[in-house]
Design a protein around this motif. Sequence first.
Motif, short mmCIF file in Angstrom:
data_model
loop_
_atom_site.label_atom_id
_atom_site.label_comp_id
_atom_site.label_asym_id
_atom_site.label_seq_id
_atom_site.Cartn_x
_atom_site.Cartn_y
_atom_site.Cartn_z
N CYS A 170 47.76 -16.27 15.72
CA CYS A 170 46.25 -15.84 15.85
C CYS A 170 45.92 -15.49 14.25
O CYS A 170 44.90 -16.13 13.77
CB CYS A 170 45.88 -14.50 16.58
SG CYS A 170 45.88 -14.91 18.41
N ALA A 196 41.08 -16.87 16.28
CA ALA A 196 41.69 -16.61 17.45
C ALA A 196 42.17 -15.22 17.76
O ALA A 196 42.45 -14.63 16.74
CB ALA A 196 42.71 -17.51 17.60
N GLU A 197 42.11 -14.54 19.20
CA GLU A 197 42.45 -13.29 19.57
C GLU A 197 43.59 -13.59 20.66
O GLU A 197 43.68 -14.63 20.97
CB GLU A 197 41.50 -12.46 20.40
CG GLU A 197 40.16 -12.29 19.32
CD GLU A 197 40.62 -11.36 17.89
OE1 GLU A 197 41.66 -10.60 18.14
OE2 GLU A 197 39.67 -11.57 17.04
N ASN A 231 43.10 -15.76 23.48
CA ASN A 231 42.50 -17.12 23.44
C ASN A 231 43.83 -18.12 23.35
O ASN A 231 43.66 -19.13 22.82
CB ASN A 231 41.84 -17.58 22.24
CG ASN A 231 40.73 -16.61 22.04
OD1 ASN A 231 40.32 -15.72 21.13
ND2 ASN A 231 39.88 -16.97 23.25
N LYS A 239 33.91 -23.45 18.45
CA LYS A 239 34.81 -22.42 18.97
C LYS A 239 34.88 -22.51 20.33
O LYS A 239 35.96 -22.52 21.16
CB LYS A 239 35.35 -21.17 18.20
CG LYS A 239 34.44 -19.96 18.84
CD LYS A 239 34.78 -18.96 18.15
CE LYS A 239 34.11 -17.77 18.28
NZ LYS A 239 33.28 -17.38 19.47
N ASP A 240 33.38 -22.34 21.04
CA ASP A 240 33.47 -22.24 22.69
C ASP A 240 33.52 -23.82 23.27
O ASP A 240 33.71 -23.67 24.42
CB ASP A 240 31.96 -21.85 22.74
CG ASP A 240 31.85 -20.21 22.20
OD1 ASP A 240 32.91 -19.45 22.27
OD2 ASP A 240 30.83 -20.20 21.90
N VAL A 292 44.85 -23.08 21.74
CA VAL A 292 43.94 -22.01 21.43
C VAL A 292 42.59 -22.48 22.32
O VAL A 292 42.03 -23.50 22.05
CB VAL A 292 43.59 -21.64 19.90
CG1 VAL A 292 42.44 -20.92 19.87
CG2 VAL A 292 44.71 -21.35 19.29
N ALA A 293 42.01 -21.65 23.16
CA ALA A 293 40.74 -22.01 24.06
C ALA A 293 40.08 -20.82 24.43
O ALA A 293 40.35 -19.66 24.17
CB ALA A 293 41.22 -22.94 25.05
N PRO A 294 38.71 -20.83 24.90
CA PRO A 294 38.00 -19.67 25.19
C PRO A 294 38.97 -18.89 26.23
O PRO A 294 39.68 -19.70 27.02
CB PRO A 294 37.06 -20.45 25.82
CG PRO A 294 36.53 -21.37 25.03
CD PRO A 294 37.89 -22.10 24.65
N GLU A 295 38.90 -17.61 26.27
CA GLU A 295 39.63 -16.62 27.23
C GLU A 295 39.68 -17.26 28.79
O GLU A 295 40.76 -17.15 29.32
CB GLU A 295 39.32 -15.40 27.07
CG GLU A 295 40.41 -14.37 27.00
CD GLU A 295 40.05 -13.03 26.80
OE1 GLU A 295 39.19 -12.89 25.66
OE2 GLU A 295 40.70 -12.16 27.28
N ILE A 349 41.95 -20.10 28.90
CA ILE A 349 43.12 -19.67 28.91
C ILE A 349 43.93 -19.27 30.14
O ILE A 349 45.01 -19.38 30.91
CB ILE A 349 43.42 -18.73 28.06
CG1 ILE A 349 43.29 -19.51 26.59
CG2 ILE A 349 45.06 -18.11 27.94
CD1 ILE A 349 44.40 -20.39 26.22
#
Length: 397
Positions: free
Chosen positions: A92, A102-103, A106, A236-237, A259-262, A265
């Motif tokens: 991240c 990224a968190e 994600n 990002k969304d 890496v993707a929207p939560e 994931i």
Amino acid sequence: MSEENQKKSTLIDWDSRYAGRVPYLKSSAIRDLLTLTNQPGIISLAGGLPAPEAFPVTEIKAAFNEVLEKESTKALQYGTTEGYIPLKEYLCESMRKYGVPAEVGNVIITNGAQQGLDMVGRLFVDEKTVVCTEGPTYLGALQTWTFHGAKYCTVPIDKEGMRTDLLPELFRQHHFKFIYALPNFQNPGGVTMSLERRQELANFAQKYGVFIIEDDPYGNLRYEGKDVAPIVSLAKDNTFYLGTVSKTLAPGLRCAWVVAPEAVISKNVLAKQSSDLFTSMLLQMAVHKIYTSGMLKDHVANVRVLYKERRDAMLTAMDKHMPKDVIWTRPEGGLFLWVTVPSIVNTTEIFEKAIENGVAYVPGVAFYPNKVEDGLHTMRLNFSYNNPEKTKKVLNV
Ligand SMILES: Cc1ncc(COP(=O)(O)O)c(C=O)c1O
């Protein structure tokens, strides 16, 4: 019942037992051809293989040893499907440097980017789902999504990458669910998508409610020019980003990330759980050790020097020996040149002749999902695997 008859009655007709998707797994003529590239004595420009001399064996050994010596209980135990948190935190942070917000929630760790592509198939592709790929595109993505029943439409590429201006009309015709983009040093095309096109793609995705699979195994292998913002940083969304250690450390490690929207994931976690539970903790902890040891910067710099030299050797040999009516890309990074030959030459037809002469390449048709005539007069050449002497020798036949 005689022994003979008993045997017959218990013989299974496997063909009638397979799941409905299995017929999609047919081996193609081109894949059969490519098995010839492994014959001894062939100099292969066909694979997408990193140079083995670039593998950081000492550092990999030290990292695995240290993990086993100090943290074997954790490393050899079952792990979570989401992945090893310190590795995800590291990823991240490094992605944030490239403008990707990224968190940990994600990110999921996968067994290679290929598993990420397969999860895309498992989550988003049904029979008849239309996928928009670049033409040409990465063969491995076609393989996995075809298995799930995908149909394809293709958007051509030029010097600036994907022809994003064609997307609205293609969408009107095909109503594709997502777009598969290889923005950096495209495999196989060698081209990099300009910032304007990335922005146009991001705008398109947001306006039309489609999502993007951004596959970026080569982003770190830039030999000249400036980095361009990843698509995920612009949308990002709407983006499902794939990164991997395969081309910078070693493909044998099988460690990659999405890496993707939560929310996406968490569905990925379910898809991966049902497939392989988790990616080896020993591996993830060792990769984390390598990344945090501080060796990466110098290592990647060395790999870039090595591959730049190999790219230049191939370009010089091409300039010197190719007939005037053959053209090829001059990639700023990555592993491949894309070559276009005159239309009287069919690269699939001359492939066996090339093998007889001791050289292998991948005929262009392999990289197109639809019409057989697409790519008939093109081929992909890899420059990372062979040393410059071999490349010069083989292009001088
Ligand atoms: C564009 C692209 N995506 C994905 C992969 C698979 O990468 P990995 O080794 O991480 O599974 C490759 C490998 O060559 C590739 O070229």
